[in-house]
Design a protein around this motif. Sequence first.
Motif, PDB file in Angstrom:
ATOM      1  N   SER A  26      -9.306  -4.681  -1.114  1.00 56.89           N
ATOM      2  CA  SER A  26     -10.552  -5.429  -1.234  1.00 56.89           C
ATOM      3  C   SER A  26     -11.708  -4.494  -0.902  1.00 56.89           C
ATOM      4  O   SER A  26     -11.506  -3.364  -0.452  1.00 56.89           O
ATOM      5  N   GLU A  27     -12.922  -4.963  -1.112  1.00 60.35           N
ATOM      6  CA  GLU A  27     -14.099  -4.152  -0.815  1.00 60.35           C
ATOM      7  C   GLU A  27     -14.223  -3.836   0.663  1.00 60.35           C
ATOM      8  O   GLU A  27     -14.952  -2.916   1.048  1.00 60.35           O
ATOM      9  N   ALA A  28     -13.488  -4.560   1.496  1.00 56.81           N
ATOM     10  CA  ALA A  28     -13.515  -4.278   2.932  1.00 56.81           C
ATOM     11  C   ALA A  28     -12.949  -2.896   3.238  1.00 56.81           C
ATOM     12  O   ALA A  28     -13.214  -2.340   4.304  1.00 56.81           O
ATOM     13  N   LYS A  29     -12.178  -2.314   2.303  1.00 53.17           N
ATOM     14  CA  LYS A  29     -11.592  -0.991   2.521  1.00 53.17           C
ATOM     15  C   LYS A  29     -12.536   0.138   2.124  1.00 53.17           C
ATOM     16  O   LYS A  29     -12.188   1.309   2.305  1.00 53.17           O
ATOM     17  N   LEU A  30     -13.672  -0.188   1.548  1.00 54.12           N
ATOM     18  CA  LEU A  30     -14.624   0.860   1.186  1.00 54.12           C
ATOM     19  C   LEU A  30     -15.006   1.675   2.414  1.00 54.12           C
ATOM     20  O   LEU A  30     -15.080   1.127   3.519  1.00 54.12           O
ATOM     21  N   PRO A  31     -15.195   3.000   2.295  1.00 53.85           N
ATOM     22  CA  PRO A  31     -15.355   3.770   1.050  1.00 53.85           C
ATOM     23  C   PRO A  31     -14.070   4.132   0.335  1.00 53.85           C
ATOM     24  O   PRO A  31     -14.120   4.851  -0.664  1.00 53.85           O
ATOM     25  N   ILE A  32     -12.901   3.671   0.806  1.00 56.66           N
ATOM     26  CA  ILE A  32     -11.673   3.869   0.037  1.00 56.66           C
ATOM     27  C   ILE A  32     -11.786   3.064  -1.248  1.00 56.66           C
ATOM     28  O   ILE A  32     -12.042   1.863  -1.215  1.00 56.66           O
ATOM     29  N   THR A  33     -11.607   3.724  -2.373  1.00 57.46           N
ATOM     30  CA  THR A  33     -11.867   3.075  -3.653  1.00 57.46           C
ATOM     31  C   THR A  33     -10.606   2.562  -4.339  1.00 57.46           C
ATOM     32  O   THR A  33     -10.697   1.820  -5.315  1.00 57.46           O
ATOM     33  N   SER A  34      -9.428   2.943  -3.854  1.00 53.90           N
ATOM     34  CA  SER A  34      -8.193   2.491  -4.483  1.00 53.90           C
ATOM     35  C   SER A  34      -7.023   2.764  -3.558  1.00 53.90           C
ATOM     36  O   SER A  34      -7.030   3.719  -2.774  1.00 53.90           O
ATOM     37  N   ASP A  35      -5.998   1.922  -3.652  1.00 50.97           N
ATOM     38  CA  ASP A  35      -4.754   2.148  -2.923  1.00 50.97           C
ATOM     39  C   ASP A  35      -3.652   2.694  -3.828  1.00 50.97           C
ATOM     40  O   ASP A  35      -2.538   2.951  -3.360  1.00 50.97           O
ATOM     41  N   VAL A  36      -3.961   2.858  -5.110  1.00 52.86           N
ATOM     42  CA  VAL A  36      -2.943   3.275  -6.075  1.00 52.86           C
ATOM     43  C   VAL A  36      -3.423   4.512  -6.824  1.00 52.86           C
ATOM     44  O   VAL A  36      -4.449   4.452  -7.510  1.00 52.86           O
ATOM     45  N   PRO A  37      -2.718   5.627  -6.713  1.00 61.49           N
ATOM     46  CA  PRO A  37      -3.110   6.831  -7.457  1.00 61.49           C
ATOM     47  C   PRO A  37      -2.422   6.892  -8.814  1.00 61.49           C
ATOM     48  O   PRO A  37      -1.432   6.202  -9.069  1.00 61.49           O
ATOM     49  N   GLU A  38      -2.958   7.711  -9.681  1.00 59.28           N
ATOM     50  CA  GLU A  38      -2.252   8.140 -10.889  1.00 59.28           C
ATOM     51  C   GLU A  38      -1.640   9.486 -10.513  1.00 59.28           C
ATOM     52  O   GLU A  38      -2.295  10.514 -10.587  1.00 59.28           O
ATOM     53  N   GLY A  39      -0.398   9.488 -10.083  1.00 60.61           N
ATOM     54  CA  GLY A  39       0.151  10.610  -9.336  1.00 60.61           C
ATOM     55  C   GLY A  39       0.627  11.791 -10.146  1.00 60.61           C
ATOM     56  O   GLY A  39       1.334  12.644  -9.604  1.00 60.61           O
ATOM     57  N   CYS A  40       0.252  11.902 -11.413  1.00 64.36           N
ATOM     58  CA  CYS A  40       0.775  13.000 -12.226  1.00 64.36           C
ATOM     59  C   CYS A  40       0.042  14.315 -11.985  1.00 64.36           C
ATOM     60  O   CYS A  40       0.478  15.362 -12.473  1.00 64.36           O
TER      61      CYS A  40
ATOM     62  N   GLU B  46       8.494   8.888   2.948  1.00 63.80           N
ATOM     63  CA  GLU B  46       8.510   7.496   2.484  1.00 63.80           C
ATOM     64  C   GLU B  46       9.302   7.375   1.185  1.00 63.80           C
ATOM     65  O   GLU B  46      10.062   6.418   0.985  1.00 63.80           O
ATOM     66  N   VAL B  47       9.127   8.342   0.285  1.00 57.46           N
ATOM     67  CA  VAL B  47       9.881   8.352  -0.969  1.00 57.46           C
ATOM     68  C   VAL B  47      11.373   8.513  -0.693  1.00 57.46           C
ATOM     69  O   VAL B  47      12.217   7.925  -1.371  1.00 57.46           O
ATOM     70  N   ASP B  48      11.715   9.302   0.321  1.00 58.56           N
ATOM     71  CA  ASP B  48      13.109   9.525   0.678  1.00 58.56           C
ATOM     72  C   ASP B  48      13.725   8.286   1.320  1.00 58.56           C
ATOM     73  O   ASP B  48      14.900   7.971   1.099  1.00 58.56           O
ATOM     74  N   LEU B  49      12.943   7.572   2.098  1.00 51.62           N
ATOM     75  CA  LEU B  49      13.460   6.397   2.805  1.00 51.62           C
ATOM     76  C   LEU B  49      13.528   5.158   1.931  1.00 51.62           C
ATOM     77  O   LEU B  49      14.440   4.337   2.056  1.00 51.62           O
ATOM     78  N   PHE B  50      12.545   5.012   1.048  1.00 54.64           N
ATOM     79  CA  PHE B  50      12.445   3.791   0.246  1.00 54.64           C
ATOM     80  C   PHE B  50      12.708   4.114  -1.227  1.00 54.64           C
ATOM     81  O   PHE B  50      13.682   4.781  -1.536  1.00 54.64           O
ATOM     82  N   THR B  51      11.862   3.633  -2.114  1.00 54.43           N
ATOM     83  CA  THR B  51      12.046   3.900  -3.542  1.00 54.43           C
ATOM     84  C   THR B  51      11.356   5.209  -3.922  1.00 54.43           C
ATOM     85  O   THR B  51      10.518   5.739  -3.183  1.00 54.43           O
ATOM     86  N   SER B  52      11.686   5.710  -5.110  1.00 52.28           N
ATOM     87  CA  SER B  52      11.066   6.945  -5.587  1.00 52.28           C
ATOM     88  C   SER B  52       9.693   6.699  -6.204  1.00 52.28           C
ATOM     89  O   SER B  52       9.039   7.654  -6.634  1.00 52.28           O
ATOM     90  N   ARG B  53       9.223   5.469  -6.229  1.00 56.16           N
ATOM     91  CA  ARG B  53       7.918   5.139  -6.808  1.00 56.16           C
ATOM     92  C   ARG B  53       6.831   5.520  -5.811  1.00 56.16           C
ATOM     93  O   ARG B  53       6.432   4.737  -4.949  1.00 56.16           O
ATOM     94  N   ASP B  54       6.342   6.746  -5.920  1.00 55.33           N
ATOM     95  CA  ASP B  54       5.418   7.274  -4.906  1.00 55.33           C
ATOM     96  C   ASP B  54       4.057   6.583  -4.918  1.00 55.33           C
ATOM     97  O   ASP B  54       3.309   6.663  -3.941  1.00 55.33           O
ATOM     98  N   GLN B  55       3.725   5.891  -5.996  1.00 57.07           N
ATOM     99  CA  GLN B  55       2.455   5.173  -6.010  1.00 57.07           C
ATOM    100  C   GLN B  55       2.467   3.982  -5.048  1.00 57.07           C
ATOM    101  O   GLN B  55       1.414   3.537  -4.597  1.00 57.07           O
ATOM    102  N   ILE B  56       3.642   3.478  -4.730  1.00 53.92           N
ATOM    103  CA  ILE B  56       3.745   2.361  -3.792  1.00 53.92           C
ATOM    104  C   ILE B  56       3.563   2.835  -2.349  1.00 53.92           C
ATOM    105  O   ILE B  56       2.965   2.143  -1.527  1.00 53.92           O
ATOM    106  N   SER B  57       4.062   4.026  -2.029  1.00 52.34           N
ATOM    107  CA  SER B  57       4.025   4.513  -0.643  1.00 52.34           C
ATOM    108  C   SER B  57       2.782   5.332  -0.318  1.00 52.34           C
ATOM    109  O   SER B  57       2.518   5.611   0.858  1.00 52.34           O
ATOM    110  N   PHE B  58       2.014   5.719  -1.328  1.00 53.03           N
ATOM    111  CA  PHE B  58       0.865   6.602  -1.128  1.00 53.03           C
ATOM    112  C   PHE B  58      -0.104   6.088  -0.067  1.00 53.03           C
ATOM    113  O   PHE B  58      -0.448   6.788   0.889  1.00 53.03           O
ATOM    114  N   SER B  59      -0.566   4.861  -0.206  1.00 53.59           N
ATOM    115  CA  SER B  59      -1.621   4.366   0.686  1.00 53.59           C
ATOM    116  C   SER B  59      -1.131   4.179   2.111  1.00 53.59           C
ATOM    117  O   SER B  59      -1.913   4.303   3.063  1.00 53.59           O
TER     118      SER B  59
END
Length: 510
Positions: free
Chosen positions: A360-374, A394-407
């Motif tokens: 939400s906007e409450a997280k500003l100045p963070i503009t996104s929780d999801v990267p385009e990780g390429c 986090e990728v090793d412990l959970f899923t390999s979807r690094d966009q989920i663990s990034f934030s």
Amino acid sequence: MGVFTGEYQDSDNVRKVNDSLPINNSGFPLIYEVQSVKIDNWTSLVASDSVEGTEVRVMPPPPPSYFLGYTLPPGHPCHTFSLPPPPADKKRTGPRPCPVCYLPVEEAIALMPKVPSFSPILKNLTYIYEENLNKDKEFGGSDFGGYPTLKQRDDSYDIRESMNVRCGFVKGSKPGHGTGFDINDDDLLEMEQCHGVVVASAIFGAFDIIQQPKNISEYSKQTICFYMFVDEETEADLKLNGGLDASKKIGVWRIVVAHNLPYTDGRRNGKIPKLLTHRLFPNARFSLWIDGKLELIVDPYQILERFLWRKNATFAISRHYKRFDVFDEAEANKAAGKYDNASIDFQVNFYKKEGLTPYSEAKLPITSDVPEGCVIIREHVPISNLFTCLWFNEVDLFTSRDQISFSTARDKIAAKTNWTLNMFLDCERRNFVVQKYHKDVLAHMAPPAVYPPPQPLRSANIPPGKFAVETSGENIILKAPFRDVLPRHGRDRRSGSRRQRKVSKEIISS
């Protein structure tokens, strides 16, 4: 001089501005800041063998200096640059590149920091080596990343001046030596010689075609390390079809074969060179990671200057072009079958219990929780190295979807430090890399049409220009000739087609 590149440009995708602006000696001098940190607790000693009454003071080494960025002056074209509105093209509504104001290559090179950037709180980072792994795991983990307990995971986010953390390669004292993702000694030696900038990528399972970078300066070709990591399957394919020989090079890329891959999941194996670049290249200062399906079309020094040095950032990654909320990203992964749904749900619910909330906007100045990780652009300093270590864990412990663990990794570090990273627009990323098709997609695509079509045969008994001739088996079919007229529209075009078929039928029957 500023260089703008974008999809909609005047010509050659490059438009030069203010050609009279020389490097480091212009009417628009760059404001370049370097800070020396004062150390107060220097030591004074009285030497036992000194002359009586004489005090010998041992001075400490000079205080460390840190790069604090620079400011482009108000008159500089890149200082006043702003994104224009996208072209009004109703037929194309998806993501596209947008213009970016790069400095010329020579000027970007001249602005490469001479000293490292500041690393808040964390100054010394070392890595855990476990000869005898304790596999009594609470959940997740691997022989490559270790099997940390929940408490050990929590401790890794307690940022201190000196830290010792798991960061892959836990079974060996040196990455690539009996650790999984093993690398030949001659390759490791070459990798240790990279002291400046490294561009890294990877292809596993012969899944992609190697893309050669474009618009790369000769200086960059001579000073930047370009490394492509492959598995044994891809190596065999490159030897057969890609021109790989004893030189271990294809174009600018040095090909490095990784043996004994630690995971059965190819995506997870790909996260090793992607997130642990600083471990594979221990002496490199900066790195640019690009996925194997991407073609680099802008000089790396220009990219580093634009997204790191000018922003005084040690880590830069683009936002996802469409999604910015982890919960939405998880649902999208499930819908697309990117990973086992139950594992995705477990990971998201775990993060939710730790405090993850929808963006939400409450997280500003963070503009996104999801990267385009390429694409990842980074400086190898302790705090950014820690971030990618913990992100990998986090990728090793959970899923390999690094966009989920990034934030989660980002926000836990930010909560203990004032460290921030640069999340730039996805359209800016698309300005300097072009996405190509995977090999399996190319294999199923229809071959391109061949133009122009072959010239029709002519019958000796028919005057040229009167009729067109087409062969079909043993028959010669005469058709009404093509005329140099504009194509008809609507009813006229359809009726014309009927007339042509009628004429053809009459000629054949006669």
